[in-house]
Design a protein around this motif. Sequence first.
Motif, PDB file in Angstrom:
ATOM      1  N   GLU A 195       0.828  -1.214   0.000  1.00 16.03           N
ATOM      2  CA  GLU A 195       0.000   0.000   0.000  1.00 16.03           C
ATOM      3  C   GLU A 195       0.862   1.264   0.000  1.00 16.03           C
ATOM      4  OE1 GLU A 195      -2.549  -0.765   3.381  1.00 16.03           O
ATOM      5  OE2 GLU A 195      -4.084  -1.600   2.048  1.00 16.03           O
ATOM      6  N   TRP A 196       1.994   1.153  -0.700  1.00 11.48           N
ATOM      7  CA  TRP A 196       2.935   2.275  -0.870  1.00 11.48           C
ATOM      8  C   TRP A 196       3.466   2.793   0.470  1.00 11.48           C
ATOM      9  CZ3 TRP A 196       4.413   2.654  -5.804  1.00 11.48           C
ATOM     10  CH2 TRP A 196       3.541   2.149  -6.769  1.00 11.48           C
ATOM     11  N   ASN A 197       3.564   1.890   1.440  1.00 10.90           N
ATOM     12  CA  ASN A 197       4.124   2.223   2.757  1.00 10.90           C
ATOM     13  C   ASN A 197       5.606   2.554   2.605  1.00 10.90           C
ATOM     14  OD1 ASN A 197       5.468   1.801   5.375  1.00 10.90           O
ATOM     15  ND2 ASN A 197       3.432   1.160   6.079  1.00 10.90           N
ATOM     16  N   GLU A 198       6.003   3.717   3.087  1.00  3.91           N
ATOM     17  CA  GLU A 198       7.350   4.212   2.821  1.00  3.91           C
ATOM     18  C   GLU A 198       8.413   3.678   3.772  1.00  3.91           C
ATOM     19  OE1 GLU A 198       7.383   8.435   2.398  1.00  3.91           O
ATOM     20  OE2 GLU A 198       6.138   8.382   0.583  1.00  3.91           O
ATOM     21  N   THR A 199       8.027   2.941   4.798  1.00  2.00           N
ATOM     22  CA  THR A 199       9.036   2.451   5.764  1.00  2.00           C
ATOM     23  C   THR A 199       8.994   0.942   5.965  1.00  2.00           C
ATOM     24  OG1 THR A 199       7.505   2.880   7.607  1.00  2.00           O
ATOM     25  CG2 THR A 199       9.051   4.642   7.015  1.00  2.00           C
ATOM     26  N   LYS A 200       8.050   0.269   5.359  1.00  3.78           N
ATOM     27  CA  LYS A 200       7.867  -1.156   5.649  1.00  3.78           C
ATOM     28  C   LYS A 200       8.967  -2.039   5.068  1.00  3.78           C
ATOM     29  CE  LYS A 200       4.422  -4.838   5.549  1.00  3.78           C
ATOM     30  NZ  LYS A 200       3.024  -5.193   5.196  1.00  3.78           N
ATOM     31  N   HIS A 201       9.459  -1.712   3.870  1.00  2.00           N
ATOM     32  CA  HIS A 201      10.407  -2.610   3.198  1.00  2.00           C
ATOM     33  C   HIS A 201      11.706  -1.859   2.875  1.00  2.00           C
ATOM     34  CE1 HIS A 201       6.745  -5.126   2.227  1.00  2.00           C
ATOM     35  NE2 HIS A 201       7.594  -5.980   2.771  1.00  2.00           N
ATOM     36  N   GLU A 202      12.571  -1.760   3.892  1.00  2.00           N
ATOM     37  CA  GLU A 202      13.871  -1.119   3.686  1.00  2.00           C
ATOM     38  C   GLU A 202      14.844  -2.118   3.070  1.00  2.00           C
ATOM     39  OE1 GLU A 202      17.406   1.401   6.014  1.00  2.00           O
ATOM     40  OE2 GLU A 202      15.602   0.748   7.105  1.00  2.00           O
ATOM     41  N   MET A 203      15.619  -1.651   2.114  1.00  2.00           N
ATOM     42  CA  MET A 203      16.588  -2.497   1.430  1.00  2.00           C
ATOM     43  C   MET A 203      17.917  -2.507   2.188  1.00  2.00           C
ATOM     44  SD  MET A 203      15.788  -1.468  -2.551  1.00  2.00           S
ATOM     45  CE  MET A 203      16.456  -2.983  -3.255  1.00  2.00           C
ATOM     46  N   GLU A 204      18.666  -3.576   2.017  1.00  2.00           N
ATOM     47  CA  GLU A 204      19.968  -3.721   2.686  1.00  2.00           C
ATOM     48  C   GLU A 204      21.071  -3.290   1.732  1.00  2.00           C
ATOM     49  OE1 GLU A 204      22.969  -7.236   4.323  1.00  2.00           O
ATOM     50  OE2 GLU A 204      21.004  -7.749   3.485  1.00  2.00           O
ATOM     51  N   ARG A 205      21.988  -2.477   2.262  1.00  2.00           N
ATOM     52  CA  ARG A 205      23.159  -2.097   1.453  1.00  2.00           C
ATOM     53  C   ARG A 205      24.203  -3.202   1.598  1.00  2.00           C
ATOM     54  NH1 ARG A 205      25.149   3.798   0.048  1.00  2.00           N
ATOM     55  NH2 ARG A 205      27.041   3.330  -1.139  1.00  2.00           N
ATOM     56  N   LEU A 206      24.541  -3.819   0.473  1.00  2.00           N
ATOM     57  CA  LEU A 206      25.426  -4.971   0.510  1.00  2.00           C
ATOM     58  C   LEU A 206      26.880  -4.555   0.692  1.00  2.00           C
ATOM     59  CD1 LEU A 206      23.880  -7.106  -2.393  1.00  2.00           C
ATOM     60  CD2 LEU A 206      23.336  -7.170   0.054  1.00  2.00           C
ATOM     61  N   GLU A 207      27.651  -5.459   1.241  1.00  2.00           N
ATOM     62  CA  GLU A 207      29.097  -5.249   1.366  1.00  2.00           C
ATOM     63  C   GLU A 207      29.777  -5.623   0.050  1.00  2.00           C
ATOM     64  OE1 GLU A 207      30.625  -3.931   3.866  1.00  2.00           O
ATOM     65  OE2 GLU A 207      28.971  -3.870   5.317  1.00  2.00           O
ATOM     66  N   PRO A 208      30.830  -4.924  -0.344  1.00  2.00           N
ATOM     67  CA  PRO A 208      31.322  -3.690   0.254  1.00  2.00           C
ATOM     68  C   PRO A 208      30.400  -2.505  -0.061  1.00  2.00           C
ATOM     69  CG  PRO A 208      32.547  -4.164  -1.745  1.00  2.00           C
ATOM     70  CD  PRO A 208      31.646  -5.330  -1.515  1.00  2.00           C
ATOM     71  N   GLU A 209      30.254  -1.620   0.891  1.00  2.00           N
ATOM     72  CA  GLU A 209      29.284  -0.533   0.749  1.00  2.00           C
ATOM     73  C   GLU A 209      29.567   0.371  -0.442  1.00  2.00           C
ATOM     74  OE1 GLU A 209      28.516   1.752   4.185  1.00  2.00           O
ATOM     75  OE2 GLU A 209      27.693   0.079   5.345  1.00  2.00           O
ATOM     76  N   GLU A 210      30.867   0.501  -0.780  1.00  2.00           N
ATOM     77  CA  GLU A 210      31.211   1.404  -1.888  1.00  2.00           C
ATOM     78  C   GLU A 210      30.685   0.913  -3.241  1.00  2.00           C
ATOM     79  OE1 GLU A 210      34.962  -1.035  -0.874  1.00  2.00           O
ATOM     80  OE2 GLU A 210      33.350   0.004   0.194  1.00  2.00           O
ATOM     81  N   ALA A 211      30.278  -0.367  -3.289  1.00  2.00           N
ATOM     82  CA  ALA A 211      29.708  -0.882  -4.537  1.00  2.00           C
ATOM     83  C   ALA A 211      28.356  -0.258  -4.827  1.00  2.00           C
ATOM     84  CB  ALA A 211      29.583  -2.399  -4.475  1.00  2.00           C
ATOM     85  N   GLY A 212      27.662   0.193  -3.786  1.00  2.00           N
ATOM     86  CA  GLY A 212      26.418   0.935  -3.988  1.00  2.00           C
ATOM     87  C   GLY A 212      25.215   0.101  -4.348  1.00  2.00           C
ATOM     88  N   ILE A 213      25.214  -1.205  -4.020  1.00  2.00           N
ATOM     89  CA  ILE A 213      24.110  -2.089  -4.365  1.00  2.00           C
ATOM     90  C   ILE A 213      23.199  -2.289  -3.153  1.00  2.00           C
ATOM     91  CG2 ILE A 213      23.442  -4.363  -5.204  1.00  2.00           C
ATOM     92  CD1 ILE A 213      24.933  -2.720  -7.269  1.00  2.00           C
ATOM     93  N   TYR A 214      21.923  -2.052  -3.348  1.00  2.00           N
ATOM     94  CA  TYR A 214      20.901  -2.326  -2.321  1.00  2.00           C
ATOM     95  C   TYR A 214      20.067  -3.508  -2.784  1.00  2.00           C
ATOM     96  CZ  TYR A 214      21.805   2.161  -0.012  1.00  2.00           C
ATOM     97  OH  TYR A 214      22.385   3.209   0.666  1.00  2.00           O
ATOM     98  N   GLU A 215      19.674  -4.371  -1.826  1.00  2.00           N
ATOM     99  CA  GLU A 215      18.928  -5.571  -2.175  1.00  2.00           C
ATOM    100  C   GLU A 215      17.883  -5.879  -1.108  1.00  2.00           C
ATOM    101  OE1 GLU A 215      20.912  -9.241  -4.030  1.00  2.00           O
ATOM    102  OE2 GLU A 215      20.427  -9.952  -2.007  1.00  2.00           O
ATOM    103  N   LEU A 216      16.783  -6.501  -1.529  1.00  2.00           N
ATOM    104  CA  LEU A 216      15.750  -6.950  -0.591  1.00  2.00           C
ATOM    105  C   LEU A 216      14.952  -8.088  -1.220  1.00  2.00           C
ATOM    106  CD1 LEU A 216      14.161  -6.528   2.096  1.00  2.00           C
ATOM    107  CD2 LEU A 216      12.618  -5.028   0.791  1.00  2.00           C
ATOM    108  N   PHE A 217      14.795  -9.167  -0.467  1.00  2.00           N
ATOM    109  CA  PHE A 217      13.928 -10.267  -0.886  1.00  2.00           C
ATOM    110  C   PHE A 217      12.637 -10.200  -0.083  1.00  2.00           C
ATOM    111  CE2 PHE A 217      12.387 -14.663  -0.234  1.00  2.00           C
ATOM    112  CZ  PHE A 217      12.152 -15.015  -1.559  1.00  2.00           C
ATOM    113  N   ILE A 218      11.502 -10.164  -0.794  1.00  2.00           N
ATOM    114  CA  ILE A 218      10.207 -10.122  -0.117  1.00  2.00           C
ATOM    115  C   ILE A 218       9.500 -11.449  -0.373  1.00  2.00           C
ATOM    116  CG2 ILE A 218       8.001  -8.937   0.107  1.00  2.00           C
ATOM    117  CD1 ILE A 218       9.294  -6.391  -0.841  1.00  2.00           C
ATOM    118  N   PRO A 219       9.430 -12.324   0.637  1.00  2.00           N
ATOM    119  CA  PRO A 219       8.784 -13.629   0.432  1.00  2.00           C
ATOM    120  C   PRO A 219       7.280 -13.480   0.231  1.00  2.00           C
ATOM    121  CG  PRO A 219       9.336 -13.302   2.747  1.00  2.00           C
ATOM    122  CD  PRO A 219       9.950 -12.152   2.005  1.00  2.00           C
ATOM    123  N   GLY A 220       6.710 -14.421  -0.526  1.00  2.00           N
ATOM    124  CA  GLY A 220       5.275 -14.436  -0.749  1.00  2.00           C
ATOM    125  C   GLY A 220       4.793 -13.475  -1.808  1.00  2.00           C
ATOM    126  N   LEU A 221       5.669 -12.650  -2.331  1.00  2.00           N
ATOM    127  CA  LEU A 221       5.282 -11.657  -3.327  1.00  2.00           C
ATOM    128  C   LEU A 221       5.387 -12.265  -4.725  1.00  2.00           C
ATOM    129  CD1 LEU A 221       4.480  -8.748  -4.020  1.00  2.00           C
ATOM    130  CD2 LEU A 221       6.895  -8.111  -3.874  1.00  2.00           C
TER     131      LEU A 221
END
Length: 635
Positions: A57-83
């Motif tokens: 429902e366009w919730n702005e805080t529910k699904h925060e992405m993780e910044r992967l190591e090394p941080e300087e690579a600049g990649i954010y990732e998130l797996f949402i199960p059931g979607l």
Amino acid sequence: MGNFSELDMYLFGQATHYDIYKKLGAHPQIRRNKKGICFAVYAPHAEKVFVIGEFNEWNETKHEMERLEPEEAGIYELFIPGLGTGSLYKYLIITPDGRKLYKADPYANFAEVRPGTASRITDIEHFKWTDDVWMKKRASHGTMDHQPMSIYEVHPGSWMRHPGEDGDGGFYTYRELAKSLCSYVKKMGYTHIELMGISEYPFDGSWGYQVTGYYAPTSRYGKPEDFAWLVNYFHKNNIGVILDWVPAHFPKDAHGLAEFDGQALYEYADPRMGEHPDWGTKIFNYGNNQVKNFLIGSALMWIEHYHIDGLRVDAVASMLYLDYGKDAGQWIPNKYGENKNLEAIEFFKHINTLITGRNPGTVMIAEESTAWPMVTGPAPEGGLNFSFKWNMGWMHDFLDYMKLDPYFRKNNHNKMTFAMSYNNSEKYILVLSHDEVVHLKCSMINKMPGTGEDKFSNLKVGYAFMMGHPGKKLLFMGQEFAQLHEWSEKTELEWYLLDNPSHKSMQTFVKELLHIYKKYPAMYELDHEWNGFEWINANDADRSIFSFIRKSKDGKNCLLFVCNFTPVARDDYRVGVPVNKSYRLIFHSDDEKFQAEGTKRPLSYKAVKSECDGRDYSISYPLPGYGVAIFRFSY
């Protein structure tokens, strides 16, 4: 570590992650026996990134992405199960100074129908291709240098529409378009279509040249699998598919690539490098490996995933020249003090070598409007390694000549012969594209001098000359039947004109030329080689007549062209010929096929020993005003 591994990060950082579209973006995945969607985005300057969408429902805080190591690579990732697939989504990017940016996914494979700007979760991996015969044949060519290429340039939204509707409901879907367009193209005799505006874009009036979705077929006409179905359908009908591709610039729309994570990322940071003043767009940063990989991955996805046979690269000159469209003070010279964009040059060498090397038989076509050397030359020798270059010089000279009253053509004869003086410097495509029939430039038929049937006769002889001239061919939709009005993306072509005998005759004329082009190897085998063409008479300026020969590799079924660009008939016209043989008439412009009161001509013309055009032998032929004659012979 998740979906994006250390190796992925390394390859991405080297601009060599060639299936990056399978890693970044939103993709179905199974983790710990749970199905879901994995999101991954490149946003190195972001403070935080969230996934927002219909599923939360366009919730702005529910699904925060993780910044992967090394941080300087600049990649954010998130797996949402059931979607699952189908939901709209965006990335909410929080900048270090607290701004909120709502961005579409740069790597999305599907988008919301405009005016919506969200991405849509989809799975593009399950289409069942059945074009093996085409793909094997394509690979066997190696290159298209010695193959026929007659390209029909098409804007899908305005080629044909459903009747009675002006809005989006009038569009043909990809599947509807495939059936109707393919049937037409096969009947006409084209070998390829070139589609404008397939990569997703927000504004109809840009015709698809201001792209926001480099990995997504536009949703205007259906789903990604529908687009794949279109390509597959054309291939099964032995028609190639070329796409326009725009790595030169991108629009500033808030949901797009511009200042994606709060500052310049996809574009050069300095506006003197990163902006086109005339176009109001951003210029890609060709020195950034991740940006280069973004573009390379897009090209590879179209070619390798969607089986596209080639990309026509738009606005190449704007990429090569740092001062393109800019005044003094608006651009920065390179390290040698020159106006060449060294990073763009290396980008072209890399991508063109990569695409055609990995995919034999595919083509990379440059829309390049200057005299930049070796656009189609080999990269090791300093060339850009494009497969073909649009011959804009020929196009301008040709149109300048064709617009003239026939009386004044004798003083401009060289405009029609000049292109042969540089023909072998590049591998060319002769083009009469959409750009020549918009912005008050008139349709092709209304560029012609005279009135009534004179206009049609002028255009017919022009098309015949174009078809005989060395170089692959491209004609924009509607010009094959002499559309009267300038092209508009808002309405379909003027198909009703085919009820008029003059327009129907034009269509039949072009159709016959296209089938001759495909039938005779002399028309295409030696396009870019000195021994494939020979003038019989390039200097008959007073009569504005051109005669020349197109040759095949084996010397068999060569073609002699005679084109008269004035309304004056030459009943006793004599043309020099290279060998003492019979010449068979295979095409003439006053054929009954093209006009109700046509003329039957003898089919065979025996050479006689009578010097003409510097040759010992010649044939005589009654050449009508604006007449075209094509003869077949063998050495």
